[in-house]
Design a protein around this motif. Structure first.
Motif, PDB file in Angstrom:
ATOM      1  N   TRP A 401       0.847  -1.195   0.000  1.00 33.09           N
ATOM      2  CA  TRP A 401       0.000   0.000   0.000  1.00 33.09           C
ATOM      3  C   TRP A 401       0.883   1.246   0.000  1.00 33.09           C
ATOM      4  O   TRP A 401       1.704   1.447   0.899  1.00 33.09           O
ATOM      5  CB  TRP A 401      -0.891   0.026   1.231  1.00 33.09           C
ATOM      6  N   THR A 402       0.698   2.093  -0.974  1.00 23.13           N
ATOM      7  CA  THR A 402       1.402   3.367  -1.057  1.00 23.13           C
ATOM      8  C   THR A 402       0.418   4.432  -1.502  1.00 23.13           C
ATOM      9  O   THR A 402      -0.611   4.126  -2.151  1.00 23.13           O
ATOM     10  CB  THR A 402       2.568   3.305  -2.065  1.00 23.13           C
ATOM     11  N   PRO A 403       0.636   5.712  -1.202  1.00 28.20           N
ATOM     12  CA  PRO A 403      -0.261   6.771  -1.681  1.00 28.20           C
ATOM     13  C   PRO A 403      -0.417   6.768  -3.194  1.00 28.20           C
ATOM     14  O   PRO A 403      -1.535   6.959  -3.708  1.00 28.20           O
ATOM     15  CB  PRO A 403       0.428   8.040  -1.192  1.00 28.20           C
ATOM     16  N   GLU A 404       0.672   6.522  -3.901  1.00 32.25           N
ATOM     17  CA  GLU A 404       0.595   6.515  -5.362  1.00 32.25           C
ATOM     18  C   GLU A 404      -0.294   5.389  -5.868  1.00 32.25           C
ATOM     19  O   GLU A 404      -1.041   5.555  -6.852  1.00 32.25           O
ATOM     20  CB  GLU A 404       2.002   6.390  -5.958  1.00 32.25           C
ATOM     21  N   ARG A 405      -0.222   4.241  -5.179  1.00 31.15           N
ATOM     22  CA  ARG A 405      -1.028   3.126  -5.641  1.00 31.15           C
ATOM     23  C   ARG A 405      -2.517   3.397  -5.436  1.00 31.15           C
ATOM     24  O   ARG A 405      -3.339   3.096  -6.310  1.00 31.15           O
ATOM     25  CB  ARG A 405      -0.615   1.858  -4.898  1.00 31.15           C
ATOM     26  N   PHE A 406      -2.883   3.991  -4.298  1.00 30.28           N
ATOM     27  CA  PHE A 406      -4.285   4.317  -4.079  1.00 30.28           C
ATOM     28  C   PHE A 406      -4.762   5.395  -5.060  1.00 30.28           C
ATOM     29  O   PHE A 406      -5.918   5.377  -5.498  1.00 30.28           O
ATOM     30  CB  PHE A 406      -4.496   4.787  -2.640  1.00 30.28           C
ATOM     31  N   ARG A 407      -3.904   6.339  -5.394  1.00 35.43           N
ATOM     32  CA  ARG A 407      -4.286   7.363  -6.375  1.00 35.43           C
ATOM     33  C   ARG A 407      -4.551   6.739  -7.739  1.00 35.43           C
ATOM     34  O   ARG A 407      -5.488   7.107  -8.443  1.00 35.43           O
ATOM     35  CB  ARG A 407      -3.187   8.412  -6.492  1.00 35.43           C
ATOM     36  N   ARG A 408      -3.701   5.747  -8.097  1.00 35.36           N
ATOM     37  CA  ARG A 408      -3.929   5.071  -9.390  1.00 35.36           C
ATOM     38  C   ARG A 408      -5.245   4.306  -9.376  1.00 35.36           C
ATOM     39  O   ARG A 408      -5.965   4.284 -10.382  1.00 35.36           O
ATOM     40  CB  ARG A 408      -2.752   4.126  -9.688  1.00 35.36           C
ATOM     41  N   TRP A 409      -5.552   3.672  -8.229  1.00 38.73           N
ATOM     42  CA  TRP A 409      -6.838   2.973  -8.148  1.00 38.73           C
ATOM     43  C   TRP A 409      -8.006   3.958  -8.300  1.00 38.73           C
ATOM     44  O   TRP A 409      -8.974   3.681  -8.995  1.00 38.73           O
ATOM     45  CB  TRP A 409      -6.961   2.272  -6.794  1.00 38.73           C
ATOM     46  N   GLY A 410      -7.913   5.114  -7.637  1.00 42.25           N
ATOM     47  CA  GLY A 410      -8.977   6.103  -7.745  1.00 42.25           C
ATOM     48  C   GLY A 410      -9.091   6.655  -9.157  1.00 42.25           C
ATOM     49  O   GLY A 410     -10.209   6.833  -9.687  1.00 42.25           O
TER      50      GLY A 410
END
Length: 503
Positions: A401-410
């Protein structure tokens, strides 16, 4: 001489030479020869009381016209034979046979050995020890140090002097190091082997802590890192006995010689770096090894090139890289500590004991002789080095889990959802605190389409609803009103004017 006196006494009593030979256990010809010498010297029994054994020997065996101390037969070059005897497989019997082949009327084997031992006794005490070529190298530190001055501060720092010497040729290596610690100790050995161009069968060190953990006559305990270096070069380690300097008399003599020839000659020079000191030591060392030894008549370098070098084992392809070994126990977070940094191992080894091999570049971790982890060594930055493959599956998912990964999911849903994710992460003191909220929202969005998800995300950002509970409520409200053609208030409240207010 005692036996000669017995011969004269028995002959004076009328005993025949044959009977005297039987009684004394010697040859009859020997008895006849000695009685003849006594008759020629005018000696009869009883002998004068003041006639000592030395005087008797002189009267019986001294030859007229022969200078005292001159041998009756041709002698070999004892110094050359001493050098030949150091070569593998050479014995005194072989040397005597070669001598007799050149001088058929030379000394017999027993007298030849007696004369050779007498020559050895005239050498220095260390040379009397028998050292086969390529057998041993003796190593030690000099008790005196080399002063080196810091150019910037003027501070004087003293460097240690390492000395290594080969047993058969006395070929000597020396260098200055800052300390006697394990890295410098092993590094000096590596450079010494390179200087020799080969490896002896054994190393004889003092009981220095860097080399020997526990000094003992019967079971000395060798430092593990030192033992690994010896294993790399295929050389054995035979520590000298505690408080027995004669076990390494060769290097003790070389240390004294180095102190006088190296430190004595360099005492008036000023050094500003370790490299400068070692360059000057190398020049003096060349003079030491080229100096002709008075007793043997040849230099250490000549002995090394002709006798010792052919007997040395060849060097390995690569020099030994210093590695420090230590024991460690795996913590509950499946990491081990080395020099205040932490390195991961497979989580199944929690609470197990492992071996750490630390080089300047790498950290290797072994369990029961098998390497289970390898890391690049850390000297700064994050204190933990973790390989994802070492984690339990639950930890591995969280680590991904990383901020960049959650942003890509969003962003894969739409820009409004991406904005919602960014707002959630920005609202927490640490982004990691928003990971679970983002994960919960994305799971809620699995059951609705992207269009509805975008509408809910837009509304959530508008009202500041940045929790899973608010998003779930918005999804439920949006679902109940999805067939209405007119916009309705999200909630009823006395302070809300409603659309009729503006007509």
């Amino acid at each position: 001489m005692r036996q000669l006196r017995q011969m004269l006494r028995l002959a004076g009593s009328g005993t025949s030479s044959r009977e005297i030979a039987v009684m004394l256990g010697v040859a009859r010809s020997t008895v006849q020869d000695n009685l003849k010498r006594a008759a020629m010297a005018g000696l009869t029994w009883p002998l004068p009381g003041e006639l000592t054994d030395d005087a008797l020997e002189h009267r019986l065996f001294a030859r007229a016209g022969v200078k005292q101390g001159q041998r009756r037969r041709q002698e070999p070059d004892w110094a050359e034979l001493s050098i030949e005897l150091k070569k593998p497989g050479v014995t005194l019997l072989i040397l005597w046979e070669e001598y007799r082949s050149v001088h058929p009327d030379g000394y017999g084997y027993s007298r030849f050995c007696e004369l050779f031992r007498g020559f050895e006794q005239r050498l220095s005490p260390t040379m009397r020890q028998e050292h086969a070529a390529g057998d041993k190298a003796f190593v030690d530190y000099s008790g005196k140090r080399v002063p080196i001055i810091d150019r910037k501060t003027g501070e004087v720092r003293e460097a240690e002097l390492f000395v290594g010497v080969l047993g058969a040729s006395s070929y000597t290596f020396a260098e200055a190091t800052w300390t006697q610690t394990l890295p410098d100790w092993i590094g000096s050995h590596v450079r010494m082997f390179a200087f020799f161009g080969g490896v002896p069968r054994l190393i004889v060190p003092d009981n220095l802590k860097s080399g020997v953990n526990r000094a003992s006559f019967h079971d000395p305990e060798i430092n593990r890192s030192y033992g690994m270096m010896a294993s790399h070069y295929g050389v054995g380690v035979l520590p000298a006995r505690p408080r027995r300097p004669k076990d390494k008399a060769k290097v003790e003599n070389a240390v004294r010689f180095a102190q006088s020839c190296i430190l004595g000659r360099l005492r008036k020079q000023t050094f500003f770096s370790l490299a400068e000191a070692n360059a000057a030591i190398a020049e003096v060392l060349a003079r030491i090894n080229d100096h002709v030894m008075r007793r043997l008549g040849v230099s250490r370098r000549h002995l090394f090139e002709t006798v010792e070098r052919p007997a040395l084992a060849s060097l390995p392809i690569e020099d030994y890289e210093f590695a420090e070994w230590r024991l460690a126990r795996v913590s509950t977070d499946y990491h081990v500590e080395c020099k205040s940094f932490f390195y991961s191992v497979p989580h199944a080894l929690i609470r197990q004991q492992v071996d750490i091999r630390a080089t300047a570049r790498m950290i290797e971790i072994f369990h029961r002789g098998k390497r289970v982890a390898v890391h690049q060594r850390r000297y700064g930055g994050p204190r933990y080095g973790t390989d994802p493959a070492h984690m339990p599956s639950s930890h591995r998912r969280y680590a991904e889990w990383t901020p960049e990964r959650f942003r890509r999911w969003g962003a894969s849903i739409g820009p409004q959802t991406e904005g919602l994710i960014i707002a959630i992460l920005a609202s927490r003191p640490h982004p990691e605190q928003g990971f679970r909220t983002c994960l919960g929202i994305l799971r809620l969005y699995r059951d609705i389409g992207h269009e509805r998800a975008e509408a809910v995300s837009s509304r959530a950002v508008e009202i500041g609803g940045l929790t899973c509970k608010t998003i779930a409520s918005l999804i439920a409200t949006h679902k109940g009103a999805r067939h209405s053609t007119e916009p309705t208030a999200v909630m009823e409240h006395a302070n809300l004017r409603g659309p009729g207010y503006f007509h």
